[in-house]
Scaffold this active site. Structure first.
Site, PDB file in Angstrom:
ATOM      1  N   ASN A   1      51.141  40.871  36.586  1.00 42.46           N
ATOM      2  CA  ASN A   1      52.130  41.851  36.362  1.00 42.46           C
ATOM      3  C   ASN A   1      50.428  42.929  36.591  1.00 42.46           C
ATOM      4  O   ASN A   1      49.274  42.173  36.208  1.00 42.46           O
ATOM      5  CB  ASN A   1      52.910  41.285  34.961  1.00 42.46           C
ATOM      6  CG  ASN A   1      51.270  41.183  33.971  1.00 42.46           C
ATOM      7  OD1 ASN A   1      50.508  41.331  33.611  1.00 42.46           O
ATOM      8  ND2 ASN A   1      52.506  40.158  33.497  1.00 42.46           N
TER       9      ASN A   1
ATOM     10  N   LYS B   1      48.263  25.127  50.458  1.00 35.03           N
ATOM     11  CA  LYS B   1      49.227  26.754  50.637  1.00 35.03           C
ATOM     12  C   LYS B   1      50.062  25.721  51.317  1.00 35.03           C
ATOM     13  O   LYS B   1      50.442  25.641  52.603  1.00 35.03           O
ATOM     14  CB  LYS B   1      47.882  27.075  52.057  1.00 35.03           C
ATOM     15  CG  LYS B   1      48.338  28.860  51.689  1.00 35.03           C
ATOM     16  CD  LYS B   1      47.117  29.067  53.050  1.00 35.03           C
ATOM     17  CE  LYS B   1      47.397  30.513  53.433  1.00 35.03           C
ATOM     18  NZ  LYS B   1      46.715  30.947  54.661  1.00 35.03           N
TER      19      LYS B   1
END
Ligand code: CTP
Length: 405
Positions: free
Chosen positions: A206, A285
């Protein structure tokens, strides 16, 4: 509040240029700043620079005091702090041996103010046993010495001897000038965001910068408290004097908060903890294959709520922050009750001048008894001091002790 006075003493080293920024920061901090220079210092930077920055006359000649011949006595007695930055080996030697042969050195001898010495010189000069012995003598007399930084020096050498950055000297000055009204308190502060990994290269986080929590930690140290700072990843330097516990995920932050809560009589949770994390973190990934991709999230533990539930066993003043974009008061009040807090600092993050990534905050304090206090737009440093004032008031009123919780 009465403004405090600082004398900045500048001696003749190349780092004298950094003293200009220091004077600017001290003035910005609402301190009354007067500058005294040695003759050699004036060869590096002109007195005019410091006159312009401090707004006061600069003295560098013992016998040219503009008719105020007792200034070398008065300055160190009327001020609250003398900062010698940069302090050369020569000037440190003079201080250690009580030599007063110019305005600044006599001012230091006559001073009743606290003194902060910031050495800056070539690394071999700094490590010279005579210089080290002189610094030891100064410390033994109650003079604060700020250790120089390591790194590339103006002479081309590498090692200890760099004048610390002006912001660091300012922070040290603030420590020396502050009342120690939080002495005896141990405060746990959480700050910054958490990051929740999706795969080895991606994560959810955030916009929290950590600035508010770090400002709280710095202010609490300054005011004499012992501080444990549990911090998510931020770009900020750990404040001097805190026990620093870096965390990445909400789970890690939870563990570090609970490992460190014992003995803390004040807990302030300024961190923006991710409420959810990916159910699974991929080992490799994630490749771009499908046209759309969903991510299943699960709830993270609510650290503050858990602290509130278990407060009876660990009496403390519990303070939360509420970042809201709507219904600020109602939402903050709900959190205060649900998490058993003593105070919540409600923060409207929809504004551009408050909340995440800014240097200012517009906050309201809400208390257990329903009282609401509104603060004007302030810097995060000012908000930090105000939060700590209110926490100190709660502590004096008996909150946070077994009987008050
Ligand atoms: N908090 C916490 N652990 C969480 C979530 C929040 O400790 N998992 C703390 C924060 O540090 C803050 C307070 O709870 O002090 C309020 O956080 P905020 O994000 O404003 O509220 P939430 O309780 O997460 O509720 P919502 O996100 O729905 O507004």
């Amino acid at each position: 509040m009465k403004r405090k006075g600082v004398v900045v003493g500048i001696t003749g080293g190349i780092a004298a240029y950094k003293a200009a920024e220091l004077v600017r920061l001290l003035v910005k901090d609402r301190l009354i700043v007067r500058v005294a220079m040695t003759r050699s210092a004036t060869r590096f930077v002109t007195p005019l620079t410091f006159e312009a920055l401090s707004g006061n006359r600069v003295v560098y000649d013992m016998f040219d005091q503009d008719g105020t011949v007792m200034d070398h006595i008065r300055w160190g007695q009327e001020s609250d702090l003398i900062i010698i930055a940069p302090a050369t080996a020569d000037f440190i030697g003079k201080m250690a041996h009580g030599i007063g042969d110019d305005f600044l050195s006599t001012c230091v001898i006559a001073a009743t103010a606290r003194i902060l010495v910031c050495p800056s010189m070539n690394d071999r000069m700094f490590m010279n046993p005579a210089v080290q012995e002189n610094l030891r003598v100064l410390r033994s007399r109650g003079i604060a010495v700020l250790e120089p930084g390591q790194g590339g020096l103006a002479c081309g050498a590498e090692g200890p001897g760099r004048l610390p950055e002006p912001a660091e000297i300012l922070e040290q000055a603030r420590v020396l000038l502050s009342e120690k009204d939080l002495f005896g308190h141990k405060i746990l502060i959480s700050a910054g965001p958490t990051v929740e990994p999706i795969d080895p290269v991606r994560y959810i986080t955030n916009r929290s910068s950590g600035k508010m929590g770090y400002a709280l930690a710095r202010a609490a140290v300054r005011r004499g408290a012992k501080v444990v700072l549990v911090s998510g990843p931020t770009g900020l330097k750990a404040p001097t004097g805190v026990v620093f516990c870096p965390a990445k995920t909400a789970d890690e932050m939870y563990r570090l908060v609970f490992e460190n809560r014992e003995g803390c009589d004040i807990v302030i949770k300024a961190a923006a903890v991710s409420d959810y994390r990916p159910l699974e973190c991929a080992g490799r990934k994630v490749k771009k294959e499908a046209e759309s991709l969903s991510l299943e999230l699960i709830r993270n533990p609510d650290i503050l709520a858990r602290l509130g539930e278990t407060k009876a066993a660990f009496p403390c003043i519990l303070v939360g922050f509420a970042a809201e974009t709507e219904d600020l008061l109602a939402n903050a009040q709900k959190k205060l009750k649900a998490k058993h807090l003593d105070m919540i600092v409600a923060n409207d993050v929809s504004r551009t001048d408050a909340g995440f990534e800014t240097d200012t905050n517009l906050v309201k304090f809400i208390y257990r008894d329903g009282r609401v206090e509104e603060a004007p737009l302030m810097t995060k440093d000012e908000v930090a001091d105000l939060v700590l004032n209110r926490v100190r008031d709660l502590s004096e009123a008996g909150f946070g002790h077994a009987k008050g919780t």
